[in-house]
Design an enzyme around this catalytic site. Structure first.
Site, short mmCIF file in Angstrom:
data_model
loop_
_atom_site.label_atom_id
_atom_site.label_comp_id
_atom_site.label_asym_id
_atom_site.label_seq_id
_atom_site.Cartn_x
_atom_site.Cartn_y
_atom_site.Cartn_z
CG ASP A 1 -1.99 -0.97 1.28
OD1 ASP A 1 -2.33 -1.52 0.22
OD2 ASP A 1 -2.55 -1.20 2.37
NE ARG B 1 -4.51 -1.83 -4.27
CZ ARG B 1 -4.09 -2.09 -3.02
NH1 ARG B 1 -3.77 -1.11 -2.19
NH2 ARG B 1 -3.99 -3.33 -2.60
P1 FDA Z 1 -14.05 9.47 -4.80
O1 FDA Z 1 -13.86 9.44 -3.32
O2 FDA Z 1 -13.58 10.64 -5.58
O3 FDA Z 1 -15.59 9.27 -5.05
C1 FDA Z 1 -16.13 9.42 -6.34
C2 FDA Z 1 -17.52 8.86 -6.42
O4 FDA Z 1 -17.51 7.47 -6.09
C3 FDA Z 1 -18.51 9.46 -5.44
O5 FDA Z 1 -18.96 10.69 -5.87
C4 FDA Z 1 -19.57 8.39 -5.43
O6 FDA Z 1 -20.35 8.46 -6.58
C5 FDA Z 1 -18.74 7.13 -5.48
N1 FDA Z 1 -18.51 6.66 -4.11
C6 FDA Z 1 -17.40 6.88 -3.38
N2 FDA Z 1 -17.54 6.31 -2.16
C7 FDA Z 1 -18.74 5.75 -2.14
C8 FDA Z 1 -19.48 5.03 -1.18
N3 FDA Z 1 -18.99 4.82 0.05
N4 FDA Z 1 -20.70 4.59 -1.51
C9 FDA Z 1 -21.22 4.84 -2.72
N5 FDA Z 1 -20.58 5.53 -3.67
C10 FDA Z 1 -19.37 5.96 -3.40
N6 FDA Z 1 -5.26 5.16 -1.02
C11 FDA Z 1 -3.96 5.39 -0.71
O7 FDA Z 1 -3.55 6.52 -0.51
N7 FDA Z 1 -3.08 4.31 -0.65
C12 FDA Z 1 -3.49 3.04 -0.91
O8 FDA Z 1 -2.66 2.11 -0.85
C13 FDA Z 1 -4.86 2.81 -1.23
N8 FDA Z 1 -5.33 1.56 -1.49
C14 FDA Z 1 -6.63 1.39 -1.91
C15 FDA Z 1 -7.10 0.12 -2.30
C16 FDA Z 1 -8.38 -0.03 -2.81
C17 FDA Z 1 -8.86 -1.38 -3.23
C18 FDA Z 1 -9.24 1.12 -2.93
C19 FDA Z 1 -10.61 1.00 -3.51
C20 FDA Z 1 -8.79 2.35 -2.52
C21 FDA Z 1 -7.51 2.51 -1.99
N9 FDA Z 1 -7.06 3.75 -1.57
C22 FDA Z 1 -5.73 3.93 -1.27
C23 FDA Z 1 -8.03 4.87 -1.35
C24 FDA Z 1 -8.11 5.81 -2.53
O9 FDA Z 1 -6.92 6.55 -2.64
C25 FDA Z 1 -9.30 6.79 -2.36
O10 FDA Z 1 -9.10 7.55 -1.20
C26 FDA Z 1 -10.65 6.12 -2.27
O11 FDA Z 1 -10.77 5.02 -3.11
C27 FDA Z 1 -11.74 7.13 -2.62
O12 FDA Z 1 -11.59 7.57 -3.95
P2 FDA Z 1 -12.48 7.02 -5.17
O13 FDA Z 1 -11.61 6.84 -6.33
O14 FDA Z 1 -13.19 5.80 -4.72
O15 FDA Z 1 -13.50 8.16 -5.54
#
Ligand code: FDA
Length: 305
Positions: A132, A182
């Site tokens: 990570d 990732r």
């Molecule tokens: P973002 O938070 O911008 O959300 C965009 C849209 O997604 C929202 O407007 C909504 O539509 C939908 N959405 C988001 N959350 C939702 C919810 N709870 N329910 C319904 N809809 C939702 N970070 C890091 O710094 N180091 C790491 O090693 C990792 N590892 C990691 C592994 C995996 C498998 C994931 C999925 C994520 C990570 N992350 C991470 C976290 C990542 O950096 C980030 O903070 C989160 O995934 C949130 O960003 P999103 O891309 O999901 O979209």
């Protein structure tokens, strides 16, 4: 207001006393929505269920504030327990871990010794391990550890965060290793000196690195709950005839469960990040920071018996 709440939960996530207190009192306040359980047996049961539904998994033994060698070694022991459980129960699961929990802040020797132990066990059980990515201050060191380990192991990958300015260059620099990466937006509170402050810029950079890494022919995990990012990936792979076995989507346990299953039905590989362990507090606070809408859910959980 939303930004204030985000900052508040990120602040809470770093509180050592609350972390210790939470450990003592067990999974509370609805945290079980995001954490599979406190023991490996509970995690195995959850992974079985997810595998049955066509979902792949990456398991993470939670640990925060590891500040001495003994604790780092214990974290590594527990990760090996998880690897052995994957092998024994023939689970479709990888392993994820943080370099701070393996002793990165203690010494290079401690972290490398623990990672070698883990990757040897993982190799034996045919398990892939993802490192990570943590906050910016540890980014270069994490990449250096990954590069060093990659010299001897095929079963290791890491994470690249789209919110950092340095990211495009990292993707280019790492390309010669053909790494399994990732790609994420990034979860920590970073200064505008090192990270894009505007969401739109983060999203644009995210799309850019997804395309570059895929077109470079590398295995790419797109870890996001954002529908626009999922749709963008689908469009790019279609346009460039990228096969479905060169990429996968990843989401966190407990978030968009139905969408995860839909993506499987659509024929895509979908991996769920499944954390477990008694050290759930910091992880839980970071999830609340990402989506303050989840707080309503937590408040309900607090009043349930
Ligand atoms: P973002 O938070 O911008 O959300 C965009 C849209 O997604 C929202 O407007 C909504 O539509 C939908 N959405 C988001 N959350 C939702 C919810 N709870 N329910 C319904 N809809 C939702 N970070 C890091 O710094 N180091 C790491 O090693 C990792 N590892 C990691 C592994 C995996 C498998 C994931 C999925 C994520 C990570 N992350 C991470 C976290 C990542 O950096 C980030 O903070 C989160 O995934 C949130 O960003 P999103 O891309 O999901 O979209």
């Amino acid at each position: 207001m939303e930004q204030l709440m985000r900052d508040f939960f990120l602040f809470l996530s770093k509180n050592k006393s609350l972390t210790k207190l939470a450990k003592k009192y067990g999974l509370r306040f609805g945290a079980s929505r995001f954490v599979a359980g406190e023991t490996i047996d509970l995690a195995v049961a959850k992974i079985r269920e997810l595998n049955k539904n066509g979902l792949s998994v990456t398991i993470d033994y939670l640990g925060e504030f590891v500040d001495n060698e003994k604790e780092a070694n214990e974290m590594a022991d527990n990760s090996i327990v998880a690897i052995e459980a994957i092998g024994k129960h023939k689970l479709n699961s990888q392993l994820s871990l943080k370099m701070t929990s393996m002793g990165m802040d203690i010494s290079d020797a401690v972290v490398m010794r623990n990672m070698t132990r883990i990757l040897d066990a993982a190799k034996q059980h045919n398990v892939f391990v993802t490192i990570d990515m943590e906050d910016y201050s540890r980014c270069q060191k994490t990449i250096d550890i990954f590069k060093k380990l990659r010299e001897d192991y095929d079963n290791v990958g890491t994470v690249i965060q789209a919110y950092l300015y340095r990211t495009e260059k990292d993707i280019d620099d790492l390309n010669s290793l053909h790494p399994n990466l990732r790609l994420v937006k990034g979860a920590y509170k970073e200064s505008p000196e090192v990270a894009f402050p505007e969401k739109k810029d983060v999203d644009d950079n995210y799309k850019k690195i997804i395309k570059t890494h895929l077109l470079n022919g590398n295995y790419t995990a797109i870890a996001s709950h954002d529908e626009a990012i999922i749709e963008y990936t689908k469009q790019i792979v279609k346009e460039h005839n990228i096969p479905n076995d060169q990429f996968e989507f990843q989401m966190l346990y407990g978030i968009r469960n139905e969408r995860q299953l839909e993506l499987v039905k659509e024929g895509y590989k979908m991996r769920v990040y499944v954390p477990y362990g008694t050290d759930w507090y910091g992880y839980f606070m970071r999830r609340l920071a990402e989506r303050p809408a989840n707080v309503a859910f937590v408040l309900k959980g607090m009043f349930k018996k």
